[in-house]
Design a protein around this motif. Structure first.
Motif, PDB file in Angstrom:
ATOM      1  N   LEU A   1      -5.505 -19.920  55.928  1.00 42.95           N
ATOM      2  CA  LEU A   1      -6.117 -18.732  55.336  1.00 42.95           C
ATOM      3  C   LEU A   1      -5.203 -18.114  54.283  1.00 42.95           C
ATOM      4  CD1 LEU A   1      -8.531 -16.879  55.319  1.00 42.95           C
ATOM      5  CD2 LEU A   1      -7.518 -15.606  57.222  1.00 42.95           C
ATOM      6  N   GLU A   2      -3.907 -18.084  54.560  1.00 41.45           N
ATOM      7  CA  GLU A   2      -2.954 -17.576  53.575  1.00 41.45           C
ATOM      8  C   GLU A   2      -3.049 -18.376  52.277  1.00 41.45           C
ATOM      9  OE1 GLU A   2       0.836 -15.880  56.015  1.00 41.45           O
ATOM     10  OE2 GLU A   2       0.403 -17.997  56.287  1.00 41.45           O
ATOM     11  N   THR A   3      -3.079 -19.683  52.404  1.00 39.65           N
ATOM     12  CA  THR A   3      -3.153 -20.557  51.230  1.00 39.65           C
ATOM     13  C   THR A   3      -4.421 -20.277  50.431  1.00 39.65           C
ATOM     14  OG1 THR A   3      -1.911 -22.249  52.435  1.00 39.65           O
ATOM     15  CG2 THR A   3      -3.110 -22.968  50.484  1.00 39.65           C
ATOM     16  N   ALA A   4      -5.534 -20.093  51.129  1.00 41.12           N
ATOM     17  CA  ALA A   4      -6.806 -19.818  50.459  1.00 41.12           C
ATOM     18  C   ALA A   4      -6.768 -18.479  49.730  1.00 41.12           C
ATOM     19  CB  ALA A   4      -7.949 -19.837  51.474  1.00 41.12           C
ATOM     20  N   LEU A   5      -6.158 -17.467  50.345  1.00 38.10           N
ATOM     21  CA  LEU A   5      -6.105 -16.145  49.714  1.00 38.10           C
ATOM     22  C   LEU A   5      -5.175 -16.121  48.503  1.00 38.10           C
ATOM     23  CD1 LEU A   5      -6.150 -13.884  52.908  1.00 38.10           C
ATOM     24  CD2 LEU A   5      -7.978 -14.162  51.214  1.00 38.10           C
ATOM     25  N   PHE A   6      -4.296 -17.090  48.406  1.00 39.09           N
ATOM     26  CA  PHE A   6      -3.494 -17.262  47.194  1.00 39.09           C
ATOM     27  C   PHE A   6      -4.213 -18.126  46.160  1.00 39.09           C
ATOM     28  CE2 PHE A   6       0.200 -15.736  49.602  1.00 39.09           C
ATOM     29  CZ  PHE A   6       0.826 -14.965  48.645  1.00 39.09           C
ATOM     30  N   GLY A   7      -5.385 -18.640  46.544  1.00 39.24           N
ATOM     31  CA  GLY A   7      -6.181 -19.426  45.611  1.00 39.24           C
ATOM     32  C   GLY A   7      -5.678 -20.843  45.397  1.00 39.24           C
TER      33      GLY A   7
ATOM     34  N   TYR B   1     -14.718 -30.573  41.984  1.00 38.52           N
ATOM     35  CA  TYR B   1     -14.212 -30.410  43.348  1.00 38.52           C
ATOM     36  C   TYR B   1     -13.237 -29.238  43.422  1.00 38.52           C
ATOM     37  CZ  TYR B   1     -11.959 -31.658  47.815  1.00 38.52           C
ATOM     38  OH  TYR B   1     -11.466 -31.643  49.094  1.00 38.52           O
ATOM     39  N   ARG B   2     -12.283 -29.222  42.532  1.00 30.55           N
ATOM     40  CA  ARG B   2     -11.296 -28.142  42.506  1.00 30.55           C
ATOM     41  C   ARG B   2     -11.957 -26.800  42.173  1.00 30.55           C
ATOM     42  NH1 ARG B   2      -5.682 -27.778  42.062  1.00 30.55           N
ATOM     43  NH2 ARG B   2      -5.021 -25.825  41.087  1.00 30.55           N
ATOM     44  N   SER B   3     -12.865 -26.801  41.212  1.00 33.91           N
ATOM     45  CA  SER B   3     -13.546 -25.565  40.820  1.00 33.91           C
ATOM     46  C   SER B   3     -14.390 -25.002  41.957  1.00 33.91           C
ATOM     47  CB  SER B   3     -14.438 -25.821  39.601  1.00 33.91           C
ATOM     48  OG  SER B   3     -13.677 -26.200  38.493  1.00 33.91           O
ATOM     49  N   ARG B   4     -15.058 -25.903  42.691  1.00 33.12           N
ATOM     50  CA  ARG B   4     -15.888 -25.456  43.810  1.00 33.12           C
ATOM     51  C   ARG B   4     -15.034 -24.779  44.878  1.00 33.12           C
ATOM     52  NH1 ARG B   4     -15.541 -26.594  48.998  1.00 33.12           N
ATOM     53  NH2 ARG B   4     -15.441 -28.836  48.641  1.00 33.12           N
ATOM     54  N   ILE B   5     -13.855 -25.339  45.191  1.00 34.45           N
ATOM     55  CA  ILE B   5     -12.968 -24.736  46.185  1.00 34.45           C
ATOM     56  C   ILE B   5     -12.520 -23.347  45.737  1.00 34.45           C
ATOM     57  CG2 ILE B   5     -10.692 -24.916  47.281  1.00 34.45           C
ATOM     58  CD1 ILE B   5     -11.053 -27.946  47.317  1.00 34.45           C
ATOM     59  N   GLU B   6     -12.136 -23.229  44.477  1.00 35.09           N
ATOM     60  CA  GLU B   6     -11.672 -21.939  43.963  1.00 35.09           C
ATOM     61  C   GLU B   6     -12.776 -20.882  44.023  1.00 35.09           C
ATOM     62  OE1 GLU B   6     -10.273 -23.212  40.168  1.00 35.09           O
ATOM     63  OE2 GLU B   6      -8.244 -23.673  40.897  1.00 35.09           O
ATOM     64  N   ASN B   7     -14.002 -21.276  43.721  1.00 28.92           N
ATOM     65  CA  ASN B   7     -15.137 -20.333  43.807  1.00 28.92           C
ATOM     66  C   ASN B   7     -15.404 -19.925  45.252  1.00 28.92           C
ATOM     67  OD1 ASN B   7     -15.559 -20.356  41.035  1.00 28.92           O
ATOM     68  ND2 ASN B   7     -17.023 -22.054  41.126  1.00 28.92           N
ATOM     69  N   ASP B   8     -15.315 -20.890  46.157  1.00 31.44           N
ATOM     70  CA  ASP B   8     -15.514 -20.586  47.578  1.00 31.44           C
ATOM     71  C   ASP B   8     -14.425 -19.646  48.096  1.00 31.44           C
ATOM     72  OD1 ASP B   8     -17.811 -22.057  47.764  1.00 31.44           O
ATOM     73  OD2 ASP B   8     -16.849 -23.845  48.589  1.00 31.44           O
TER      74      ASP B   8
ATOM     75  N   LYS C   1     -12.640 -14.290  50.207  1.00 30.59           N
ATOM     76  CA  LYS C   1     -11.871 -13.052  50.048  1.00 30.59           C
ATOM     77  C   LYS C   1     -12.789 -11.837  50.097  1.00 30.59           C
ATOM     78  CE  LYS C   1      -8.815 -10.735  46.766  1.00 30.59           C
ATOM     79  NZ  LYS C   1      -8.147 -10.845  45.445  1.00 30.59           N
ATOM     80  N   ALA C   2     -13.929 -11.913  49.446  1.00 31.31           N
ATOM     81  CA  ALA C   2     -14.877 -10.795  49.439  1.00 31.31           C
ATOM     82  C   ALA C   2     -15.364 -10.479  50.849  1.00 31.31           C
ATOM     83  CB  ALA C   2     -16.053 -11.120  48.522  1.00 31.31           C
ATOM     84  N   VAL C   3     -15.609 -11.521  51.648  1.00 29.65           N
ATOM     85  CA  VAL C   3     -16.053 -11.328  53.034  1.00 29.65           C
ATOM     86  C   VAL C   3     -14.988 -10.593  53.841  1.00 29.65           C
ATOM     87  CG1 VAL C   3     -16.579 -12.528  55.193  1.00 29.65           C
ATOM     88  CG2 VAL C   3     -17.632 -13.286  53.060  1.00 29.65           C
ATOM     89  N   LEU C   4     -13.722 -10.994  53.680  1.00 27.43           N
ATOM     90  CA  LEU C   4     -12.644 -10.419  54.470  1.00 27.43           C
ATOM     91  C   LEU C   4     -12.264  -9.017  54.016  1.00 27.43           C
ATOM     92  CD1 LEU C   4     -10.327 -13.530  54.914  1.00 27.43           C
ATOM     93  CD2 LEU C   4     -11.902 -12.535  56.572  1.00 27.43           C
TER      94      LEU C   4
ATOM     95  N   ILE D   1     -15.349 -25.815  53.416  1.00 26.94           N
ATOM     96  CA  ILE D   1     -14.791 -25.474  52.109  1.00 26.94           C
ATOM     97  C   ILE D   1     -13.602 -26.372  51.781  1.00 26.94           C
ATOM     98  CG2 ILE D   1     -13.514 -23.673  50.858  1.00 26.94           C
ATOM     99  CD1 ILE D   1     -15.311 -21.636  52.200  1.00 26.94           C
ATOM    100  N   VAL D   2     -12.720 -26.581  52.765  1.00 30.07           N
ATOM    101  CA  VAL D   2     -11.537 -27.422  52.557  1.00 30.07           C
ATOM    102  C   VAL D   2     -11.601 -28.631  53.484  1.00 30.07           C
ATOM    103  CG1 VAL D   2     -10.088 -25.522  51.761  1.00 30.07           C
ATOM    104  CG2 VAL D   2     -10.185 -26.042  54.206  1.00 30.07           C
TER     105      VAL D   2
END
Length: 367
Positions: free
Chosen positions: A262-268, A332-339, A344-347, A305-306
């Protein structure tokens, strides 16, 4: 008032430290004793035991260390009895904390749980224990409120504490720039998980000679533990207590399952989630765990997502293939970044989790 806080992992130490600061803002006479780590101690609590002494992973490892675990439980009960806190606050770490909570409730202590055990993943019957032993439950994942509702147990959603932690860090370190050649390796905090996963991650580095692989060392593990693992790879580097700076720079990451996903995702940072345990532990877990995913990123969004590479799927060849996909520019990379943006908005719907939790605890104690 006197508070006794118990956290048994690095993530609990982080969230516990922020909770302590927020509590002290509301209760200027707060006297806090804790099980946790350096961060909780720095925040103003008296540290009783460091989480590095408590981290046992998997069924086999726990069984092998039962004598130590029971000694710790007995010592904790004795220490609480001597300290006589007005409230005991439990942060995740359910195997230990629920035992103490049940005992504490019988002894008449007020019990508060911040960051629910993942009873929705397995051992759902633990909710019965929670209902009996915990006076107030504060949850940090949006779906947990509905989960507890079906058990007729009211809980309070306070938001996820990592959002505020990471947003604050990014604002204070805005000068750090991405390095398209940096790949972060986050192999976990416990010895057992590091020994299982880091060698696979390191092997993959051979296939990407133009990239700089950086290992994030766990705060609780000494350099001499990592030395033999890293010695065959002289072109790698490592960091300690600087994982967030590494994630600010990284183009991609290989991450052990857990909070770090989750930390990694929140750093994008696009990531591959890695899990590998002992064969027996894995077979037992597969029969017991009810959720579809092992990473918090996928669990919260309820979709893949990942990529998750689990047990026998976690091989150098599979990991190399997935990492290649993350490094390439494309859909693939763009889709992950959008997700990630949606995640982040949910959290963020819960707001500042540490402040909300401290305010809720303070009001509960006043009441």
């Amino acid at each position: 008032m006197k508070y006794y806080i118990i956290a048994g992992e690095a993530s609990g130490d982080l969230h516990g430290s922020n909770l302590i600061r927020e509590l002290k803002q509301r209760d200027h006479s707060a006297d806090i004793r804790c099980w946790g780590g350096d961060l909780m101690q720095a925040a103003g609590a008296e540290l009783v035991k460091h989480y590095a002494e408590l981290a046992f992973m998997g069924f086999i490892e726990v069984a092998a260390n039962l004598r130590t675990i029971f000694r710790n439980i007995d010592f904790c009960k004795e220490d609480i009895t001597r300290f006589k806190p007005d409230a005991i606050i439990f942060i995740d770490y359910p195997g230990f904390n629920l035992r103490i909570a049940g005992w504490a409730k019988e002894k008449g202590f007020r019990t508060i749980y911040y960051i629910s055990p993942q009873v929705w993943a397995w051992k759902e019957n633990r909710v019965k224990t929670i209902k009996k032993a915990v006076d107030k439950m504060l949850v940090i994942l949006p779906f947990e409120k509905d989960f507890y509702k079906k058990w007729q147990y009211p809980v309070e959603y306070v938001g996820h504490p990592l959002v505020e932690v990471i947003e604050t860090f990014k604002a204070e370190h805005s000068h750090i720039r991405k390095d398209d050649r940096t790949i972060a390796l986050l192999p976990g905090s416990r010895k057992q998980e590091i020994l299982k996963k880091l060698p696979v991650m390191l092997e993959v580095s051979k296939a990407f000679p133009d990239y700089h692989f950086v290992v994030a060392k766990a705060p609780g593990q000494p350099d001499d533990f990592y030395a033999p693992l890293l010695a065959p790879y002289p072109n790698l580097s490592s960091v300690r207590n600087d994982t967030y700076t590494l994630l600010m720079r990284a183009r991609a990451a290989l991450v052990t399952s857990g909070t770090a996903t989750l930390e990694t995702a929140l750093f994008g940072v696009p990531e591959v989630v890695c899990y590998k345990g002992s064969k027996i532990s894995y077979l037992i877990a597969r029969r017991l765990i009810k959720v579809k995913y092992i990473s918090l990123v996928n669990l919260i969004m309820d979709r893949p997502i990942v990529k998750e590479l689990i047990q026998d799927e976690l091989t150098p060849s599979n990991l190399r293939k997935e990492l290649s996909g993350l490094l390439a520019e494309g859909q693939y990379r763009s889709r992950i970044e959008n997700d990630y943006s949606e995640l982040k908005a949910v959290l963020q719907e819960g707001g500042n989790a540490s402040a909300h939790a401290a305010e809720s605890i303070w009001k509960f104690m006043q009441g």
